[in-house]
Design a protein around this motif. Structure first.
Motif, mmCIF file in Angstrom:
data_model
loop_
_atom_site.group_PDB
_atom_site.id
_atom_site.type_symbol
_atom_site.label_atom_id
_atom_site.label_comp_id
_atom_site.label_asym_id
_atom_site.label_seq_id
_atom_site.Cartn_x
_atom_site.Cartn_y
_atom_site.Cartn_z
ATOM 1 N N GLN A 19 12.252 9.939 19.999
ATOM 2 C CA GLN A 19 13.557 10.599 20.053
ATOM 3 C C GLN A 19 13.814 11.399 18.772
ATOM 4 O OE1 GLN A 19 13.032 7.340 20.683
ATOM 5 N NE2 GLN A 19 14.098 6.705 22.541
ATOM 6 N N GLU A 20 14.864 12.169 18.784
ATOM 7 C CA GLU A 20 15.263 13.014 17.654
ATOM 8 C C GLU A 20 14.106 13.894 17.171
ATOM 9 O OE1 GLU A 20 18.678 13.567 16.054
ATOM 10 O OE2 GLU A 20 18.439 13.221 18.194
ATOM 11 N N GLN A 21 13.617 14.687 18.114
ATOM 12 C CA GLN A 21 12.602 15.702 17.826
ATOM 13 C C GLN A 21 11.327 15.091 17.248
ATOM 14 O OE1 GLN A 21 15.088 19.009 15.813
ATOM 15 N NE2 GLN A 21 16.480 17.281 16.069
ATOM 16 N N GLY A 22 11.074 13.840 17.657
ATOM 17 C CA GLY A 22 9.877 13.149 17.230
ATOM 18 C C GLY A 22 9.936 12.589 15.826
ATOM 19 N N LEU A 23 11.095 12.686 15.182
ATOM 20 C CA LEU A 23 11.194 12.279 13.782
ATOM 21 C C LEU A 23 11.974 10.992 13.565
ATOM 22 C CD1 LEU A 23 11.730 15.722 12.034
ATOM 23 C CD2 LEU A 23 9.763 14.206 11.827
ATOM 24 N N ARG A 24 12.663 10.517 14.591
ATOM 25 C CA ARG A 24 13.475 9.317 14.388
ATOM 26 C C ARG A 24 13.593 8.580 15.725
ATOM 27 N NH1 ARG A 24 18.177 5.846 14.934
ATOM 28 N NH2 ARG A 24 18.392 4.868 12.893
ATOM 29 N N SER A 25 12.569 7.784 16.034
ATOM 30 C CA SER A 25 12.587 7.058 17.302
ATOM 31 C C SER A 25 13.696 6.025 17.324
ATOM 32 C CB SER A 25 11.241 6.363 17.521
ATOM 33 O OG SER A 25 10.222 7.313 17.729
ATOM 34 N N GLY A 26 14.242 5.821 18.500
ATOM 35 C CA GLY A 26 15.315 4.856 18.684
ATOM 36 C C GLY A 26 16.437 5.458 19.507
ATOM 37 N N THR A 27 17.188 4.594 20.197
ATOM 38 C CA THR A 27 18.277 5.052 21.056
ATOM 39 C C THR A 27 19.485 5.441 20.229
ATOM 40 O OG1 THR A 27 17.533 3.576 22.817
ATOM 41 C CG2 THR A 27 19.784 4.428 22.971
ATOM 42 N N LEU A 28 19.965 6.658 20.411
ATOM 43 C CA LEU A 28 21.162 7.113 19.714
ATOM 44 C C LEU A 28 22.403 6.494 20.327
ATOM 45 C CD1 LEU A 28 20.506 10.948 19.265
ATOM 46 C CD2 LEU A 28 20.631 9.228 17.449
ATOM 47 N N SER A 29 23.422 6.309 19.492
ATOM 48 C CA SER A 29 24.725 5.846 19.955
ATOM 49 C C SER A 29 25.623 7.052 20.197
ATOM 50 C CB SER A 29 25.376 4.934 18.913
ATOM 51 O OG SER A 29 26.756 4.775 19.185
ATOM 52 N N PRO A 30 25.972 7.354 21.445
ATOM 53 C CA PRO A 30 26.892 8.467 21.691
ATOM 54 C C PRO A 30 28.228 8.281 20.985
ATOM 55 C CG PRO A 30 25.807 7.813 23.722
ATOM 56 C CD PRO A 30 25.470 6.766 22.709
ATOM 57 N N ALA A 31 28.689 7.026 20.879
ATOM 58 C CA ALA A 31 29.969 6.771 20.210
ATOM 59 C C ALA A 31 29.909 7.176 18.748
ATOM 60 C CB ALA A 31 30.344 5.294 20.340
ATOM 61 N N LEU A 32 28.858 6.753 18.038
ATOM 62 C CA LEU A 32 28.748 7.103 16.625
ATOM 63 C C LEU A 32 28.568 8.604 16.440
ATOM 64 C CD1 LEU A 32 26.478 4.220 15.236
ATOM 65 C CD2 LEU A 32 28.962 4.457 15.057
ATOM 66 N N CYS A 33 27.754 9.208 17.294
ATOM 67 C CA CYS A 33 27.572 10.656 17.210
ATOM 68 C C CYS A 33 28.890 11.389 17.439
ATOM 69 C CB CYS A 33 26.533 11.123 18.223
ATOM 70 S SG CYS A 33 24.846 10.553 17.890
ATOM 71 N N MET A 73 35.401 8.448 19.761
ATOM 72 C CA MET A 73 34.448 7.363 19.983
ATOM 73 C C MET A 73 34.838 6.449 21.132
ATOM 74 S SD MET A 73 33.904 6.249 16.014
ATOM 75 C CE MET A 73 32.862 4.838 16.429
ATOM 76 N N GLU A 74 36.129 6.260 21.319
ATOM 77 C CA GLU A 74 36.621 5.209 22.218
ATOM 78 C C GLU A 74 36.053 5.274 23.644
ATOM 79 O OE1 GLU A 74 40.826 2.854 23.034
ATOM 80 O OE2 GLU A 74 40.881 4.965 22.448
ATOM 81 N N PRO A 75 35.999 6.444 24.274
ATOM 82 C CA PRO A 75 35.467 6.462 25.650
ATOM 83 C C PRO A 75 34.015 5.984 25.723
ATOM 84 C CG PRO A 75 36.623 8.515 25.154
ATOM 85 C CD PRO A 75 36.478 7.784 23.861
ATOM 86 N N TRP A 76 33.236 6.249 24.664
ATOM 87 C CA TRP A 76 31.822 5.871 24.665
ATOM 88 C C TRP A 76 31.620 4.408 24.290
ATOM 89 C CZ3 TRP A 76 29.238 9.295 27.179
ATOM 90 C CH2 TRP A 76 29.697 10.622 27.191
ATOM 91 N N LEU A 77 32.695 3.781 23.835
ATOM 92 C CA LEU A 77 32.652 2.348 23.561
ATOM 93 C C LEU A 77 33.158 1.537 24.757
ATOM 94 C CD1 LEU A 77 34.021 2.406 19.903
ATOM 95 C CD2 LEU A 77 31.683 1.854 20.598
ATOM 96 N N LYS A 78 33.748 2.232 25.717
ATOM 97 C CA LYS A 78 34.282 1.566 26.912
ATOM 98 C C LYS A 78 33.388 1.863 28.114
ATOM 99 C CE LYS A 78 39.159 1.286 25.470
ATOM 100 N NZ LYS A 78 40.546 1.740 25.764
#
Length: 359
Positions: free
Chosen positions: A216-230, A31-36
């Motif tokens: 987003q998310e194949q039309g089923l879950r709109s919103g910006t994803l967090s690369p860090a959490l993913c 996660m750390e690189p995507w939080l920085k």
């Protein structure tokens, strides 16, 4: 073995693994690189966005590797959202076991669905869901009982229905059986970060989104994803896959040790069909509120973390046929990868001493 706040360091002994798990160092490192510096939006078309999107897809593959083939994975904010999306999005009549998580039972109540009783060991007594959706948790979050999910799915399919499996407490700890049509999982129960979960949906099943926006998310879950959490979720899933046999053997050793240490207590739920990282036990005459106050250096639960503080007895223990008095004299101890035998010994001595003083 890595340690988290061990007793020899003067910290709290953590025995509440069903509520959440310590973040794995490997997940934090992912996660750390995507939080920085990796601040990019994974839905942007420029190079930074594409790099973030690639990290999201790597994580998706790492998580999907622990789930059946022939489906798609939709990232959500957690298992609660995943379960809501599955139940409300499928457009079918719904029924669920009486021991399901509140995220399921509250949806069932909202939609006017049915609740199916379980036996005294917490196992399903199932006669079919017709052409609707049936929800069954693979490993119960309060008592650890394992449901025969593959058999339940087969019965649903014979009747033209679908099976939704809440696999939050099982994912990464045991193989997920084929059969379910939708599966909800969560990162923070497998040493990943809080704030992210996923819904696996079998190919051919169409859902209506709960949220609308950018699609987003194949039309089923709109919103910006967090690369860090993913990335943290993916790393935790990959680590769980690598360590599954080792973690399982360690948990079995802890279980045997704990069962011996709490020989004066009665186990709630099945002792055979059970995930052994969950020990739910009761002892007549024990005041659990007072017990927790006396054992403040031990983190354990009087029930599920989601229902704690309500003052109501556990709906799961009530579904087993326990009286309110029995339910209110029950505690849940959860342990796993970073728990040591010494911590079990110290916790058992303190809990048994405090309980004995009440009797």
């Amino acid at each position: 073995m890595a340690r988290h706040r061990g007793a020899d360091k003067g910290g709290v002994i953590y025995l509440d693994y069903q509520a959440t798990t310590p973040l794995a160092p490997e997940a934090f490192a992912a996660m750390e690189p995507w939080l920085k510096d990796g601040f990019w939006n994974p839905h942007s078309a420029h190079a930074g966005g594409r790099k973030a999107a690639a990290a999201v897809e790597v994580a998706r593959d790492q998580i999907a590797a622990l789930l059946p083939k022939g489906g798609k994975l939709i990232f959500t904010s957690g298992a609660t959202e995943a379960l809501n999306l599955a139940i409300k999005g499928c457009g079918l009549p719904v029924a669920a076991l009486s021991t399901e998580h509140a995220a399921v039972l509250d949806c069932v109540a909202y939609l006017g669905g049915a609740v199916v009783p379980v036996g005294t060991d917490g196992r399903a007594g199932f006669d079919g869901a017709g052409q609707g959706l049936f929800a069954a948790m693979l490993v119960n979050n309060e008592i650890g009982t394992i449901q025969p999910v593959a058999d339940l799915a087969e019965q649903c399919h014979i009747q033209g229905g679908l099976l939704l499996c809440d696999a939050v407490q099982a994912f990464g700890r045991m193989p997920i059986p084929d059969g379910p049509d939708m599966i909800a999982v969560s990162a923070h129960k497998i040493h990943g970060p809080k704030g992210i979960g996923a819904l696996w949906v079998r190919d051919g099943i169409e859902l209506t989104p709960l949220m609308h926006g950018g699609g987003q998310e194949q039309g089923l879950r709109s919103g910006t994803l967090s690369p860090a959490l993913c990335a943290g979720f993916g790393a935790a899933a990959q680590l769980a896959a690598q360590r599954m046999e080792q973690d399982d053997a360690h948990v079995a050793l802890l279980w045997d040790h704990a069962i011996a240490a709490f020989s004066d207590w009665t186990v709630n739920g099945s002792t055979i069909h059970r995930y052994k990282g969950n020990l739910n036990i009761r002892r007549d005459g024990v005041d659990v509120g007072r017990l927790m106050s006396e054992c403040r250096n031990i983190a354990f639960s009087a029930g599920s973390a989601c229902a704690s503080g309500s003052g109501r007895p556990s709906h799961v223990l009530s579904a087993l046929g326990l009286s309110q008095t029995q339910a209110k004299s029950s505690i849940r101890l959860g342990f796993g990868r970073y728990t040591t035998l010494a911590e079990i010994d110290i916790a058992a001595e303190a809990i048994n001493r405090a309980a004995g003083a009440m009797l």
